[in-house]
Design an enzyme around this catalytic site. Structure first.
Site, PDB file in Angstrom:
ATOM      1  N   TYR A  24      35.159  83.268  30.998  1.00 19.08           N
ATOM      2  CA  TYR A  24      34.809  83.173  29.569  1.00 19.08           C
ATOM      3  C   TYR A  24      35.981  83.611  28.696  1.00 19.08           C
ATOM      4  O   TYR A  24      35.862  84.533  27.888  1.00 19.08           O
ATOM      5  CB  TYR A  24      33.586  84.053  29.264  1.00 19.08           C
ATOM      6  CG  TYR A  24      32.435  83.820  30.216  1.00 19.08           C
ATOM      7  CD1 TYR A  24      31.686  82.642  30.141  1.00 19.08           C
ATOM      8  CD2 TYR A  24      32.104  84.744  31.192  1.00 19.08           C
ATOM      9  CE1 TYR A  24      30.644  82.408  31.025  1.00 19.08           C
ATOM     10  CE2 TYR A  24      31.055  84.515  32.080  1.00 19.08           C
ATOM     11  CZ  TYR A  24      30.332  83.342  31.982  1.00 19.08           C
ATOM     12  OH  TYR A  24      29.307  83.121  32.859  1.00 19.08           O
ATOM     13  N   TYR A 152      18.990  83.499  31.883  1.00 18.08           N
ATOM     14  CA  TYR A 152      20.332  83.088  32.337  1.00 18.08           C
ATOM     15  C   TYR A 152      20.268  82.841  33.836  1.00 18.08           C
ATOM     16  O   TYR A 152      19.773  83.692  34.587  1.00 18.08           O
ATOM     17  CB  TYR A 152      21.387  84.166  32.023  1.00 18.08           C
ATOM     18  CG  TYR A 152      22.728  83.785  32.602  1.00 18.08           C
ATOM     19  CD1 TYR A 152      23.557  82.879  31.945  1.00 18.08           C
ATOM     20  CD2 TYR A 152      23.141  84.275  33.837  1.00 18.08           C
ATOM     21  CE1 TYR A 152      24.758  82.482  32.499  1.00 18.08           C
ATOM     22  CE2 TYR A 152      24.338  83.877  34.399  1.00 18.08           C
ATOM     23  CZ  TYR A 152      25.146  82.979  33.727  1.00 18.08           C
ATOM     24  OH  TYR A 152      26.333  82.575  34.284  1.00 18.08           O
ATOM     25  N   ASP A 253      14.542  84.194  40.115  1.00 15.49           N
ATOM     26  CA  ASP A 253      15.988  84.378  40.218  1.00 15.49           C
ATOM     27  C   ASP A 253      16.242  85.891  40.250  1.00 15.49           C
ATOM     28  O   ASP A 253      16.256  86.552  39.212  1.00 15.49           O
ATOM     29  CB  ASP A 253      16.664  83.710  39.009  1.00 15.49           C
ATOM     30  CG  ASP A 253      18.167  83.952  38.970  1.00 15.49           C
ATOM     31  OD1 ASP A 253      18.661  84.796  39.746  1.00 15.49           O
ATOM     32  OD2 ASP A 253      18.845  83.310  38.143  1.00 15.49           O
ATOM     33  N   LYS A 282      24.974  87.919  44.115  1.00 17.46           N
ATOM     34  CA  LYS A 282      25.669  89.106  43.624  1.00 17.46           C
ATOM     35  C   LYS A 282      25.860  90.168  44.695  1.00 17.46           C
ATOM     36  O   LYS A 282      26.807  90.107  45.464  1.00 17.46           O
ATOM     37  CB  LYS A 282      24.945  89.671  42.408  1.00 17.46           C
ATOM     38  CG  LYS A 282      25.183  88.816  41.150  1.00 17.46           C
ATOM     39  CD  LYS A 282      24.740  89.534  39.920  1.00 17.46           C
ATOM     40  CE  LYS A 282      24.940  88.717  38.662  1.00 17.46           C
ATOM     41  NZ  LYS A 282      26.331  88.604  38.246  1.00 17.46           N
TER      42      LYS A 282
END
Ligand code: PMP
Length: 434
Positions: A24, A152, A253, A282
């Site tokens: 980003y 997200y 998720d 993760k």
């Protein structure tokens, strides 16, 4: 070619700026960058010798801290056997053992594990599973997905389509992404009294559109990147009930919430529910390397395989990478052996105590803590170019985004370090507010 010296942090940053792109980020107006020399336990050392206390667990991944002897050993031992073999037609102990562990520790009913590369890919796999399931069942028209505002789920194409349409990247790719359904994010906060009205938007959308919807995808209890919001577990329990009632699959998720971060091993446990499909990533391989998994029920797996073409149509090159699986397996053992729950509870108490001091400061909108997640929400977006160096000056590694300055330290962080982390973070925020 002679290897260039990276002794000097400034020189390394300069070389990086010539060739690399960061997450980003702009190549025209680069934000501050810090070169890392090593990382050990709960600390990251910069090239200039400074040690920073880690408040990020490298984006929720390094739950056991860095350079862990047990994880290092698992990696080395596997590397001496083989680093990788294709998973088509071959199998190995690290993947099989990891599969067994995941089936054992995840919510009941999830019996089949599909290993893949990253969190976003596991979401793609989950969406594909849901779509292929309905197709295999001969149910027509369930081509779309339902998601929550402020949700997200990753940066790949299908995952982006189920991210919040405003704070996600929809506005950039308008007209290109698949059009999905969105409901208001749960208005009833974690810890508040349950408000049944908060489930009505979901109820209405399912009533109207269930025949078009393959699955509801959500982050259980904690909406992470979309705003670090903690919502009422009853909302999740109701969502499960409504999905069953309307014939819509539930994809949880747990890429960010999995493995204890919220105080339960999996976020779904707060509501006592099991999803049809579960995404993990993760910290699955403890921050050592990229690994993700999509788990599903027997009903989904056998449903998909009982109809033409009789196969699930996905197979990444690095599927079930043995190095990553070996570390993940060792990491799950470590999590259980080191009493994760007591550590997360201890960190929760520490975060609540230390961060309460900043709640009344000018510019601070809210302070909230759940498990080993501490959030300071500011009234205005922070100026990263000023705040990030100020945090480093305070000896802490914290990476805010938008209005959020949040802490999610490795579970092994001791109380005095946690206090220092909180104080350093609050001092940097206070300086910026002046
Ligand atoms: N889902 C959630 C809830 C996440 O927090 C993330 C990563 N921030 C992803 C999906 C995407 O994972 P990855 O970055 O590994 O692709």
């Amino acid at each position: 070619m002679q290897q260039k010296s990276s002794e000097n942090g400034a020189e390394l940053v300069e070389r990086d700026r010539q060739v690399l792109w960061h997450p980003y980020s702009s190549v025209l107006q680069p934000s501050p960058l810090f070169a890392v020399k090593r990382a050990e336990g709960v600390r990251i050392q910069l090239q200039d010798g400074r040690w920073l206390l880690d408040g990020m667990s490298s984006w929720w991944s390094a739950m056991h801290g860095y350079n862990h002897p047990v994880l290092n050993r698992a990696l080395q031992q596997q590397a001496e056997q083989f680093a990788h073999v294709m998973f088509g037609g071959l199998t190995h102990e690290p993947a099989t053992r990891l599969g067994e562990q995941l089936v054992q520790i995840t919510p009941a009913g999830l019996s089949r594990v599909f290993l893949c590369d990253s969190g976003s890919v596991s979401v793609e796999v989950a969406m594909k599973m849901a779509a292929q399931y309905w197709q295999a069942k001969g149910v027509q028209g369930k081509h779309r997905f339902l998601s929550l505002k402020r949700g997200y789920h990753g940066d790949t194409w299908a995952a982006m389509s189920v991210c919040d349409p405003d704070t996600g990247m929809h506005h950039l790719f308008r007209g290109m992404l698949a059009q999905q359904f969105f409901v208001e994010s749960p208005s009833c906060r974690f810890g508040d009294d349950w408000n049944p009205a908060s489930i009505e938007p979901l109820q209405q959308t399912l009533q109207q559109h269930a025949h078009e919807i393959a699955a509801l995808i959500l982050e259980p209890v904690v909406q992470g990147t979309g705003g670090m919001r903690f919502y009422h577990p009853q909302w999740l329990a109701e969502a499960r009930r409504l999905c069953d009632q309307h014939g819509v699959l539930l994809i949880a998720d747990e890429i960010a919430t999995g493995f204890g971060r919220t105080g339960k091993l999996f976020g779904c446990e707060w509501a006592g529910i099991s999803p049809d499909i579960l995404c993990l990533g993760k910290t699955l391989a403890a921050g050592y390397m990229t690994l993700a998994a999509t788990l599903c029920t027997d009903e989904i797996a056998t449903g998909i395989c009982s109809a033409e073409p009789g196969l699930f149509m996905h197979g990444p090159t690095f599927m079930a990478n043995p190095l990553a699986c070996a570390v993940a397996s060792a990491s799950i053992d470590l999590l259980q052996e080191t009493g994760w729950q007591a550590n997360v509870q201890r960190i929760q108490v520490g975060l609540e105590g230390h961060l309460s001091g900043i709640a009344d400061q000018p510019g601070v909108a809210d302070v909230r803590v759940l498990g080993a997640i501490g959030v300071i929400e500011m009234q205005q977006p922070v100026d990263m170019n000023r705040l990030q160096p100020a945090l480093v000056e305070q000896g802490v590694w914290v990476r805010p985004f938008g209005k959020l300055v949040y802490l999610m330290p490795p579970y092994i962080m001791q109380n005095d370090d946690l206090q220092q982390l909180c104080q350093g973070t609050m001092a940097a925020i206070s300086q910026q507010a002046l």
